[in-house]
Write a protein that holds these residues in place. Structure first.
Motif, short mmCIF file in Angstrom:
data_model
loop_
_atom_site.label_atom_id
_atom_site.label_comp_id
_atom_site.label_asym_id
_atom_site.label_seq_id
_atom_site.Cartn_x
_atom_site.Cartn_y
_atom_site.Cartn_z
N ASN A 59 -61.97 43.73 47.03
CA ASN A 59 -62.88 43.34 48.10
C ASN A 59 -63.81 42.21 47.66
O ASN A 59 -64.07 41.27 48.43
CB ASN A 59 -63.70 44.56 48.53
CG ASN A 59 -64.53 44.30 49.77
OD1 ASN A 59 -64.00 43.91 50.80
ND2 ASN A 59 -65.83 44.52 49.67
N ALA A 60 -64.32 42.29 46.42
CA ALA A 60 -65.20 41.24 45.91
C ALA A 60 -64.50 39.89 45.88
O ALA A 60 -65.08 38.85 46.23
CB ALA A 60 -65.69 41.61 44.52
N LEU A 61 -63.26 39.89 45.46
CA LEU A 61 -62.49 38.64 45.43
C LEU A 61 -62.31 38.08 46.83
O LEU A 61 -62.48 36.87 47.07
CB LEU A 61 -61.13 38.89 44.77
CG LEU A 61 -61.15 39.20 43.27
CD1 LEU A 61 -59.78 39.67 42.80
CD2 LEU A 61 -61.59 37.97 42.47
N ARG A 62 -61.99 38.94 47.76
CA ARG A 62 -61.69 38.47 49.12
C ARG A 62 -62.93 37.96 49.85
O ARG A 62 -62.90 36.89 50.47
CB ARG A 62 -61.03 39.59 49.92
CG ARG A 62 -59.59 39.86 49.49
CD ARG A 62 -58.96 40.93 50.34
NE ARG A 62 -57.55 41.11 50.00
CZ ARG A 62 -56.78 42.06 50.52
NH1 ARG A 62 -57.28 42.91 51.40
NH2 ARG A 62 -55.51 42.14 50.17
N VAL A 63 -64.04 38.76 49.80
CA VAL A 63 -65.22 38.34 50.56
C VAL A 63 -65.86 37.09 49.97
O VAL A 63 -66.56 36.35 50.68
CB VAL A 63 -66.26 39.48 50.68
CG1 VAL A 63 -65.67 40.69 51.38
CG2 VAL A 63 -66.85 39.85 49.33
N SER A 64 -65.63 36.84 48.68
CA SER A 64 -66.17 35.63 48.04
C SER A 64 -65.19 34.46 48.11
O SER A 64 -65.48 33.40 47.56
CB SER A 64 -66.50 35.92 46.57
OG SER A 64 -65.33 36.10 45.81
N LYS A 65 -64.06 34.71 48.79
CA LYS A 65 -62.99 33.70 48.84
C LYS A 65 -62.58 33.27 47.42
O LYS A 65 -62.37 32.11 47.14
CB LYS A 65 -63.41 32.49 49.68
CG LYS A 65 -63.62 32.85 51.16
CD LYS A 65 -63.99 31.65 52.00
CE LYS A 65 -63.94 31.94 53.48
NZ LYS A 65 -64.71 33.13 53.91
#
Length: 239
Positions: free
Chosen positions: A80-86
């Motif tokens: 999730n951290a990777l995705r929301v931070s692009k």
């Protein structure tokens, strides 16, 4: 609250089945804290609400492959951290999230108020078989059980990937009881209460002050359901 029209035959009960997380000890509060701390780390990218909403979607999509538990939660946190931070989140933040997730593998599992005294009294009665029935990753759950020091009160401990109707039927077969001779005691209406009622067993619902979002379902009244406000109330009900 004990409904006047409930039809649980207390003297007929032969098997008491207890949920573990958030019934015997606090679990979800620790997960909620990690989620909020993670959202704080990701503030440069999205709001806390967006972090939480996206995390629930990530957990739900990962569940068929990873099931329940701390390790699945930690992987979902990182994904999730990777995705929301692009994919811009720096390595030091990734490491902090990883360490927070790993820290959950050592949450204290301190018994909730009334649990030890109540289990002691129930065990001393020698009226029933008493079983702990919990879901999640086996090693993680075994660690919490060991740290809780509660295994002495149980005749058996069962850890499953998920609490399905079939798992509840298997418990009845395993311990040689009919569904009406079993009562499931827990805090999750979705995992503890509803499936027990569906197979014809009884249920005692003890709500906890926090519930994982993916465990939320509508509650309902049922003739084989009793709702209590505290674990200690089991003594007045069963003894």
């Amino acid at each position: 609250m004990i409904l006047d029209n409930h039809q649980i035959d207390i003297p007929a009960l032969k098997l008491l089945v207890f949920d573990a997380d958030d019934t015997l000890w606090d679990c979800q509060s620790h997960f909620d804290k990690v989620m909020k701390d993670c959202a704080e780390l990701l503030k440069p990218y999205v709001s806390a609400d967006e972090v939480e909403e996206n995390l629930y979607r990530t957990e739900r999509s990962n569940m068929p492959l990873m099931g329940y538990g701390t390790k699945a939660f930690t992987i979902s946190l990182l994904e999730n951290a990777l995705r929301v931070s692009k994919y811009q989140v720096p390595a030091d933040i990734v490491e902090k999230i990883l360490l927070m997730g790993k820290g959950l593998l050592q949450l204290p599992a301190t018994p909730l108020d009334g649990v030890v005294d109540t289990l002691t009294r129930l065990k001393q009665c020698n009226k029933w078989q008493i079983v702990m029935f919990t879901k999640g990753e086996s090693l993680d759950q075994k660690g919490k059980i060991e740290r809780s020091n509660l295994s002495q009160f149980f005749d058996n401990i069962i850890i499953v990937d998920d609490k399905t109707d079939d798992e509840y039927r298997d418990i009845c077969l395993r311990f040689g009881v009919s569904p009406h001779e079993m009562v499931m005691i827990g805090n999750s209406f979705r995992s503890d209460i509803a499936p027990a009622l569906r197979i014809g067993a009884n249920a005692i619902y003890i709500p906890f002050h926090v519930t994982w979002a993916l465990e939320h379902i509508e509650t309902f009244e049922h003739k084989r359901l009793i709702t209590l406000s505290s674990f200690a109330e089991l003594t007045d009900l069963l003894l």
